[in-house]
Enzyme design. Sequence first.
Site, PDB file in Angstrom:
ATOM      1  CG  ASP A  36      -8.596  -0.927  12.090  1.00  0.00           C
ATOM      2  OD1 ASP A  36      -7.515  -1.554  11.833  1.00  0.00           O
ATOM      3  OD2 ASP A  36      -8.990  -0.065  11.448  1.00  0.00           O
ATOM      4  CG  ASP A  83      -0.298  -0.398   2.640  1.00  0.00           C
ATOM      5  OD1 ASP A  83       0.926  -0.301   2.673  1.00  0.00           O
ATOM      6  OD2 ASP A  83      -0.907  -0.673   3.441  1.00  0.00           O
ATOM      7  CG  HIS A 102      -5.794  -2.064   9.105  1.00  0.00           C
ATOM      8  ND1 HIS A 102      -5.950  -0.577   9.192  1.00  0.00           N
ATOM      9  CD2 HIS A 102      -4.497  -2.272   9.285  1.00  0.00           C
ATOM     10  CE1 HIS A 102      -4.615  -0.343   9.795  1.00  0.00           C
ATOM     11  NE2 HIS A 102      -3.842  -1.212   9.906  1.00  0.00           N
ATOM     12  CD  GLU A 140      -8.520   1.342   7.808  1.00  0.00           C
ATOM     13  OE1 GLU A 140      -8.535   0.420   8.920  1.00  0.00           O
ATOM     14  OE2 GLU A 140      -7.570   2.280   8.059  1.00  0.00           O
TER      15      GLU A 140
HETATM   16  P1  PGA Z   1       2.527  -1.870  12.777  1.00  0.00           P
HETATM   17  O1  PGA Z   1       1.177  -1.581  11.636  1.00  0.00           O
HETATM   18  O2  PGA Z   1       3.110  -2.857  12.268  1.00  0.00           O
HETATM   19  O3  PGA Z   1       3.179  -0.304  12.904  1.00  0.00           O
HETATM   20  O4  PGA Z   1       1.830  -2.042  13.986  1.00  0.00           O
HETATM   21  C1  PGA Z   1       0.648  -2.726  11.565  1.00  0.00           C
HETATM   22  C2  PGA Z   1      -0.554  -2.354  10.338  1.00  0.00           C
HETATM   23  O5  PGA Z   1      -1.347  -1.320  10.701  1.00  0.00           O
HETATM   24  O6  PGA Z   1      -0.758  -2.882   9.396  1.00  0.00           O
END
Ligand code: PGA
Length: 251
Positions: free
Chosen positions: A137, A68, A139, A144
């Site tokens: 959350d 992404d 995702h 999302e």
């Molecule tokens: P993080 O993010 O590795 O910084 O915890 C994970 C994500 O949001 O997919």
Amino acid sequence: MMKIIRAKSYQDMSRKAANLISAQVIMKPHCVLGLATGSTPEGIYKQLIDWYNKDDIDFSQVTSINLDEYVGLTHDHDQSYWYFMQKHFFQYINIRPDHIFVPEGANLNADEVCRNYDRIIQRFGGIDLQLLGIGVDGHIGFNEPGSAFELGTHKVRLQESTIQANKRFFAHEEDVPKEAYTMGIKTIMQAHKVLLCASGTAKAAILREALYGPVTPQVPASILQMHPDLTVVVDQEAGACLPQEDADATA
Ligand code: PGA
């Protein structure tokens, strides 16, 4: 089939996950890796760089297709995911620059960006191994809660909780982009192997929900229960809410 690997610490999680990526590259030197940004994979990239420096792994034939990118950020913006990948990984290894793909954040023509990206994934024969973190959350990528499972690459509006989680990287909260391009769940599910990594207490509850709760678009990562080749690497904190029998089975 889901396999859970428990690690003692963040460092141990990083090493175990890096081992699986390394095995993929050794088995298929011209493989396609789906890579991810965030705090979770940083240690994995460090470990891979270390092995690269010891001549234990060669990325010369590898293609990387990232999950992404924020809409509106150019490559040289220090919060763009392009920049992150260069800074934490690509500048240190021998991957070919023309084998590095991240959705084109600076291009505001979403249809064009997303169509191109899906074409690139097709052209390289799909993703052999997709590395994923998980958001608080649920995702994966920037898919999302509520994301349709059948989407390819598309543009999304970020959830408020994601903006809150990511604002630590920006000078002001209003600087956090509100939109992103992301591979869709369909793209992720088509990867031959999925490697989901999680570290820290904040991920414990959502990880349990994702791996053992109902499969629902409200928890995008829950679809991974249906993936035929899912490996989950967790440190002690992130794995704290997972059923104990898995711990015994993989100890
Ligand atoms: P993080 O993010 O590795 O910084 O915890 C994970 C994500 O949001 O997919």
